[in-house]
Enzyme design. Sequence first.
Site, PDB file in Angstrom:
ATOM      1  N   LYS A 175      38.119 -67.961  19.223  1.00  0.00           N
ATOM      2  CA  LYS A 175      38.069 -67.826  20.670  1.00  0.00           C
ATOM      3  C   LYS A 175      37.471 -69.098  21.260  1.00  0.00           C
ATOM      4  O   LYS A 175      36.273 -69.335  21.187  1.00  0.00           O
ATOM      5  CB  LYS A 175      37.215 -66.628  21.098  1.00  0.00           C
ATOM      6  CG  LYS A 175      37.195 -66.427  22.613  1.00  0.00           C
ATOM      7  CD  LYS A 175      35.872 -65.866  23.075  1.00  0.00           C
ATOM      8  CE  LYS A 175      35.696 -65.954  24.580  1.00  0.00           C
ATOM      9  NZ  LYS A 175      35.805 -67.299  25.148  1.00  0.00           N
ATOM     10  N   GLU A 178      36.695 -70.501  27.751  1.00  0.00           N
ATOM     11  CA  GLU A 178      37.758 -70.224  28.716  1.00  0.00           C
ATOM     12  C   GLU A 178      38.296 -71.488  29.373  1.00  0.00           C
ATOM     13  O   GLU A 178      39.492 -71.580  29.653  1.00  0.00           O
ATOM     14  CB  GLU A 178      37.245 -69.279  29.824  1.00  0.00           C
ATOM     15  CG  GLU A 178      36.924 -67.871  29.343  1.00  0.00           C
ATOM     16  CD  GLU A 178      35.461 -67.667  29.041  1.00  0.00           C
ATOM     17  OE1 GLU A 178      34.884 -66.687  29.546  1.00  0.00           O
ATOM     18  OE2 GLU A 178      34.891 -68.494  28.289  1.00  0.00           O
ATOM     19  N   GLY A 228      26.600 -71.681  21.452  1.00  0.00           N
ATOM     20  CA  GLY A 228      26.485 -71.581  22.900  1.00  0.00           C
ATOM     21  C   GLY A 228      25.045 -71.333  23.310  1.00  0.00           C
ATOM     22  O   GLY A 228      24.103 -71.723  22.613  1.00  0.00           O
ATOM     23  N   GLY A 233      23.853 -65.661  22.800  1.00  0.00           N
ATOM     24  CA  GLY A 233      23.605 -65.404  21.385  1.00  0.00           C
ATOM     25  C   GLY A 233      22.907 -64.077  21.157  1.00  0.00           C
ATOM     26  O   GLY A 233      23.223 -63.331  20.220  1.00  0.00           O
ATOM     27  N   GLU A 250      24.365 -70.926  16.619  1.00  0.00           N
ATOM     28  CA  GLU A 250      23.828 -72.262  16.935  1.00  0.00           C
ATOM     29  C   GLU A 250      23.667 -72.298  18.441  1.00  0.00           C
ATOM     30  O   GLU A 250      24.649 -72.310  19.187  1.00  0.00           O
ATOM     31  CB  GLU A 250      24.777 -73.354  16.442  1.00  0.00           C
ATOM     32  CG  GLU A 250      24.106 -74.718  16.326  1.00  0.00           C
ATOM     33  CD  GLU A 250      24.392 -75.620  17.507  1.00  0.00           C
ATOM     34  OE1 GLU A 250      23.526 -75.659  18.410  1.00  0.00           O
ATOM     35  OE2 GLU A 250      25.448 -76.258  17.532  1.00  0.00           O
ATOM     36  N   CYS A 284      23.913 -79.931  22.686  1.00  0.00           N
ATOM     37  CA  CYS A 284      22.815 -79.013  22.364  1.00  0.00           C
ATOM     38  C   CYS A 284      21.617 -79.734  21.761  1.00  0.00           C
ATOM     39  O   CYS A 284      20.471 -79.327  21.963  1.00  0.00           O
ATOM     40  CB  CYS A 284      23.310 -77.919  21.428  1.00  0.00           C
ATOM     41  SG  CYS A 284      24.118 -78.540  19.941  1.00  0.00           S
ATOM     42  N   GLU A 385      16.625 -75.445  29.167  1.00  0.00           N
ATOM     43  CA  GLU A 385      17.727 -76.336  28.822  1.00  0.00           C
ATOM     44  C   GLU A 385      18.604 -76.576  30.053  1.00  0.00           C
ATOM     45  O   GLU A 385      19.212 -75.655  30.586  1.00  0.00           O
ATOM     46  CB  GLU A 385      18.569 -75.745  27.692  1.00  0.00           C
ATOM     47  CG  GLU A 385      19.655 -76.677  27.219  1.00  0.00           C
ATOM     48  CD  GLU A 385      20.434 -76.114  26.036  1.00  0.00           C
ATOM     49  OE1 GLU A 385      20.738 -76.874  25.114  1.00  0.00           O
ATOM     50  OE2 GLU A 385      20.730 -74.900  26.051  1.00  0.00           O
TER      51      GLU A 385
END
Length: 490
Positions: A175, A178, A228, A233, A250, A284, A385
Amino acid sequence: MTLNLKLYINGEWIESNNPDKQDILNPANQQIIAKAPKATKEETEKAIHMAKTAFESGVWSERTPQERAQTLLEIAEKMEESMDELADLEMQNNGKTRREAQADAAEAANTFRYYAGLLNHPNGQIYEASQDMQTMIVKEPMGVAGLIVPWNFPLLMSVWKMAPALAAGNSIILKPAEITPLTAVKVFELMDQTSLPKGVAHLVMGSGAIVGQTIAESDHVDIVSFTGSTGVGRQIMKAATGNLKKVSLELGGKSPNIIFDDADLETAVDYALFGIFMGAGQVCSSGSRILVQEGIYDKFVTTYVARAKAIKVGPGNEESSEVGAIVSKKHMESILEYIRIGKEEGATLLCGGKRIERDGMEKGFFIEPTVFTDVTSDMRIVREEIFGPVVVIQKFKDEEEAIKLANDTEFGLAGAVFSKDQHKAMRVIQKVRAGITWVNTYHLTNVQAPWGGYKQSGIGRSLGTYGLDEYQETKQINISLNPQPIQWFE
């Protein structure tokens, strides 16, 4: 020309039953470059069912490691032949500079080659448990792997998951994010031209709320691997409890970059720029917190800000561009909101801080490289973040304070130390609670080394032999060399 993308289920490209489409934009100019399907729950479940059917048939899972390796090499070769197209698609869809997109495409092909080679290495153990007993430890594929990838490295993150999952003998459902599915579609087109059996790999585009949730909840998915945000998560972990499937995550980061007085200033400044502004900060592992010892703090800040102001931001297809676009309007607005919060919290904005709307970039999503000083550890711009071209610079006195500041975060993905004293550098880096670390460099890594973090930066590891282990079950087989009645019950 606007591309009409399709789902790839059971070896066929199909239209979704959902008539609603996702506009895929070029973030450098907001042009619609593709229309992507939004798969339904039923279509996602069909892909999972076909993947499970393929796995249980043994058409891929029971192939020898050498046979699987040959197919992975075929995929790598197809990708290498289409390297320029993959890079162009990544650049258009994500907003990366051409240089970054080309590097990602090359590394993606190399990842398939690496795992093909790894399959030809010895794997397993044998123990002489006793005179009459031998124990074998073998690795087996898990079954169906649900792979959910982010928008910041659409091609590379897809391959980092697909290559080891396929190498291990699993069936997969990918997946993509989007808004960035183009390179995933191209990779599946290339895989369709290889000896990979139909039904082993599936591409399902759509929302996280439907496609991602269905994958995470399914009793027929044996592992879900997600890259992500930490918040998503957590949702995936909760959804995965139904059949207690393995979860590999992750997640986010707020990584420290520690620069001591004795560091080579030019090198430290150069890597500190690269550490946060590469990929427009949408990485990240970005070094978004720079910690500078007080003896060189003023000189470092002056030099750093001058260099940051000189960075050329622009469309990825312009050779002079050093930093590309932010991936979407929504994310650009989130970054700009953090910049507003930073100023409101009392931090000093030394450069940047604004959207760029000049020199033909009026329609694109571009933000100036942004530097804050005079920050405290309780500020949101220090703790949360931001995932953009925004960095904070903090001052420290000694090793003890540097380590305390570095570890004062809920994250633990990455970190670095810059010092000419190798003993000090190693002392400090060993105390930084992070999974990916550097000494006198930043961001540079390789497919052989495991990738992942501590604390709320995730669970599990990608890449290297550890990445292959993520997609395998470990089984012990005990063999009697002298079969006789045990006579336990006399």
